[in-house]
Design an enzyme around this catalytic site. Structure first.
Site, PDB file in Angstrom:
ATOM      1  N   CYS A 123      -7.995 -27.933   4.782  1.00 45.55           N
ATOM      2  CA  CYS A 123      -6.718 -27.426   5.298  1.00 45.55           C
ATOM      3  C   CYS A 123      -6.034 -28.423   6.229  1.00 45.55           C
ATOM      4  O   CYS A 123      -6.669 -29.335   6.761  1.00 45.55           O
ATOM      5  CB  CYS A 123      -6.914 -26.081   5.988  1.00 45.55           C
ATOM      6  SG  CYS A 123      -7.244 -26.133   7.757  1.00 45.55           S
ATOM      7  N   ASP A 150       0.858  -1.179   0.000  1.00 46.87           N
ATOM      8  CA  ASP A 150       0.000   0.000   0.000  1.00 46.87           C
ATOM      9  C   ASP A 150       0.899   1.236   0.000  1.00 46.87           C
ATOM     10  O   ASP A 150       2.118   1.132   0.128  1.00 46.87           O
ATOM     11  CB  ASP A 150      -0.986  -0.031   1.170  1.00 46.87           C
ATOM     12  CG  ASP A 150      -0.313   0.100   2.529  1.00 46.87           C
ATOM     13  OD1 ASP A 150       0.913   0.268   2.592  1.00 46.87           O
ATOM     14  OD2 ASP A 150      -1.034   0.029   3.538  1.00 46.87           O
ATOM     15  N   HIS A 182      -5.983 -22.018   9.348  1.00 53.18           N
ATOM     16  CA  HIS A 182      -7.307 -22.443   8.857  1.00 53.18           C
ATOM     17  C   HIS A 182      -8.020 -21.274   8.176  1.00 53.18           C
ATOM     18  O   HIS A 182      -8.592 -21.430   7.093  1.00 53.18           O
ATOM     19  CB  HIS A 182      -8.173 -22.990  10.002  1.00 53.18           C
ATOM     20  CG  HIS A 182      -9.625 -23.018   9.633  1.00 53.18           C
ATOM     21  ND1 HIS A 182     -10.171 -24.020   8.859  1.00 53.18           N
ATOM     22  CD2 HIS A 182     -10.631 -22.111   9.851  1.00 53.18           C
ATOM     23  CE1 HIS A 182     -11.458 -23.737   8.634  1.00 53.18           C
ATOM     24  NE2 HIS A 182     -11.756 -22.591   9.223  1.00 53.18           N
ATOM     25  N   CYS A 240      -7.653 -28.676   9.839  1.00 53.98           N
ATOM     26  CA  CYS A 240      -8.889 -29.455   9.941  1.00 53.98           C
ATOM     27  C   CYS A 240      -8.633 -30.955   9.746  1.00 53.98           C
ATOM     28  O   CYS A 240      -9.383 -31.787  10.250  1.00 53.98           O
ATOM     29  CB  CYS A 240      -9.919 -28.949   8.929  1.00 53.98           C
ATOM     30  SG  CYS A 240     -10.568 -27.325   9.389  1.00 53.98           S
ATOM     31  N   ASP A 268      -7.893  -7.498  -0.188  1.00 55.46           N
ATOM     32  CA  ASP A 268      -7.000  -7.761   0.942  1.00 55.46           C
ATOM     33  C   ASP A 268      -7.768  -7.413   2.197  1.00 55.46           C
ATOM     34  O   ASP A 268      -8.646  -6.546   2.176  1.00 55.46           O
ATOM     35  CB  ASP A 268      -5.742  -6.880   0.889  1.00 55.46           C
ATOM     36  CG  ASP A 268      -6.031  -5.474   1.386  1.00 55.46           C
ATOM     37  OD1 ASP A 268      -6.610  -4.689   0.625  1.00 55.46           O
ATOM     38  OD2 ASP A 268      -5.729  -5.173   2.556  1.00 55.46           O
ATOM     39  N   CYS A 283     -13.651 -28.222   5.079  1.00 52.50           N
ATOM     40  CA  CYS A 283     -12.372 -27.552   4.818  1.00 52.50           C
ATOM     41  C   CYS A 283     -11.286 -28.568   4.476  1.00 52.50           C
ATOM     42  O   CYS A 283     -11.213 -29.638   5.082  1.00 52.50           O
ATOM     43  CB  CYS A 283     -11.967 -26.738   6.037  1.00 52.50           C
ATOM     44  SG  CYS A 283     -10.400 -25.865   5.849  1.00 52.50           S
TER      45      CYS A 283
HETATM   46 ZN   LIG Z   1      -9.548 -25.799   7.973  1.00 53.05          ZN
END
Ligand SMILES: [Zn+2]
Length: 376
Positions: free
Chosen positions: A311, A93, A340, A314, A271, A309
Site C-alpha cells: 500500500c 443494507d 493501510h 507502507c 462487509d 504490504c
Molecule cells: Zn500498508
C-alpha cells in the site's frame, strides 16, 4: 449490452469459489470485501483511494442515510453515486439490523418497525416496502431484503418466529422490488437467510428464499457475539443450503481469520467496519497479526506497518511516524491507518482469489493463519 446482474464462477477449490459478478456499473471480483461507507463516506478515505486499494464495491447504510441527509434529498442530488463521487457498484443494507440496534423506542409489528431517530427524536416507520423505496432513492445497485433480527440468546420459539416473519418480509421486499422504480435496470436484490445457529431453521429459511427467487443470497444473523467456532459450525451447512450458482454474502464479517475460514466454506462476499473503525483507533492489520500503533515499542520503529504490504502508506511512512500521528490525535493518522487497513483486506481477498484459482487454498489458508497467530 451488459446484463443487469450476472455471476460467473471461474474456479472452485473444495467448497470455495472465485468468480465475477457483472453489473452495469462494473465487475465485482469474488470473494469480495466491501468497505463500509455508512454515511455516504468510507470514513477517512476519498473514493479514489478506496478504489485504488482494489475495492470493486462499497456498502451504504439505509438507516443512517434515511435519517441524515434523507433518502429523498440524496435522490434529488443525483443519488448516492453522484453525491459521494463513487461510480462503481454500491450495496445498501435494508436498515433492519441498525434500526433494531440503534434506534430508540422501537415498536415491531407485522407491518414493520416504528422508531424514534437516535439523532433528533423524529418518528419513522421502516417496512419492507419503505426500505426498498429508500434503497432505490439512494440509487443502490444491490438492494437487500428487509428482515427481523432477534438476539442469539432468544428462545427457539422467538428465533423461529423472527425467521418466519423475515421470510414474509422477504416476499414483500421482492414484490416491492418487482414493482419497479428508479434505477430498476441497474439494480439487483438479495434475500437474507436467518435462523440463528439451527440447521433446520436455516434450511427452512433458505427454501423460502429460493421459492421467492433472488439474484443473490445473504447469510444474516451471524457475527453477533456467538464466537468464531459457533459461526464456522453454522457455515459448515448454511452456504450449502443456498443455490450454488448465486453469490453468497456473509453480512458483517469480519476479522481476517473469519473471512479466510468463511471463504473456505463457500462464501463469496463480505462487509465489516473493522478495517476502518480499527484504523481510527490505532489498530493496524498485518500479516503477523494486528498491532496497536500507539504502543511505546513503535516510537522509534522506522519500518513500515507491514513489510509485506504493497500500500502507499507502507511505501512512504514509518511505524514511528504513524505512532506519533495517532498519539497526537492528528487527522492524518486516522486517514493513513484506515488506508493501510483497507489495502490489507483487499490484498487478502486478491490472495484468496489467486489461491482458489490455482487450487492451493488450503495451503494458503493454513500459512495465513499460522503467521497471523504468531504475531498475536
Ligand atoms: Zn500498508
Amino acid at each position: 449490452m451488459t446484463a443487469r446482474f450476472s455471476f460467473a464462477i471461474h474456479a472452485t477449490d473444495g467448497r470455495a469459489r472465485t468468480g465475477t459478478i457483472t453489473m452495469k456499473r462494473g465487475e465485482i471480483r469474488t470473494p469480495a470485501f466491501m468497505p463500509v461507507g455508512t454515511a455516504a463516506t468510507v470514513k477517512a478515505m476519498k473514493p479514489g483511494d478506496v478504489r485504488a486499494s482494489g475495492a470493486d464495491i462499497i456498502l451504504g447504510n439505509t438507516y443512517h442515510l434515511m435519517l441524515r441527509p434523507g433518502a429523498e434529498r440524496v435522490n434529488r442530488l443525483g443519488g448516492l453515486h453522484g453525491f459521494m463521487g463513487w461510480d462503481r457498484p454500491i450495496l445498501t443494507d435494508s436498515g433492519g439490523y441498525q434500526v433494531m440496534s440503534l434506534a430508540e423506542l422501537t415498536k415491531r409489528s407485522e407491518d414493520g418497525v416504528a422508531f424514534k431517530s437516535h439523532l433528533d427524536g423524529t418518528r419513522h416507520l421502516l417496512s419492507p416496502e419503505r426500505s426498498i423505496e429508500i434503497q432505490r432513492l439512494l440509487g443502490s445497485n444491490i438492494v437487500m431484503a428487509f428482515d427481523e433480527l432477534v438476539p442469539t440468546t432468544s428462545t427457539r420459539e422467538v428465533q423461529a418466529s423472527a425467521m418466519e416473519r423475515s421470510m414474509r418480509w422477504a416476499k414483500r421486499s421482492r414484490d416491492a422490488f418487482n414493482a419497479g422504480g428508479q434505477h430498476a435496470e441497474d439494480n439487483a436484490i438479495f434475500g437474507i437467510q436467518q435462523g440463528a445457529l439451527d440447521e433446520g431453521f436455516r434450511k427452512s429459511s433458505a427454501d423460502a428464499l429460493i421459492d421467492i427467487g433472488f439474484d443473490g443470497y445473504a447469510i444474516g444473523g451471524l457475527a453477533v457475539g456467538e464466537g468464531q467456532e459457533a459461526m464456522f459450525g453454522c457455515l459448515d451447512f448454511a452456504p450449502g443450503q443456498l443455490p450454488v450458482e448465486k453469490p453468497r454474502y456473509l453480512m458483517g464479517v469480519g476479522k481476517p481469520t473469519d473471512i479466510v475460514g468463511a471463504v473456505e466454506r463457500g462464501v463469496d462476499m463480505f462487509d465489516c467496519v473493522l478495517p476502518t473503525r480499527s484504523g481510527r483507533t490505532g489498530q493496524a492489520f498485518t500479516r503477523q497479526g494486528p498491532i496497536n500503533i500507539r504502543n511505546a515499542r513503535f516510537a522509534e520503529d522506522q519500518g513500515p506497518l507491514d513489510p509485506a504490504c504493497g500500500c502507499p502508506v507502507c511505501a512512504t511512512w514509518s511505524r514511528a511516524y504513524l505512532h506519533h500521528l495517532v498519539r497526537a490525535g492528528e487527522i492524518l493518522g486516522a486517514m493513513l491507518m484506515t488506508e493501510h487497513n483497507i489495502w490489507f483486506y483487499q490484498q487478502m481477498m486478491a490472495d484468496l482469489r489467486a489461491a482458489i484459482a490455482e487450487g492451493r487454498l488450503t495451503a494458503f489458508a493454513d500459512d495465513f493463519r499460522s503467521r497471523y497467530a504468531a504475531g498475536q
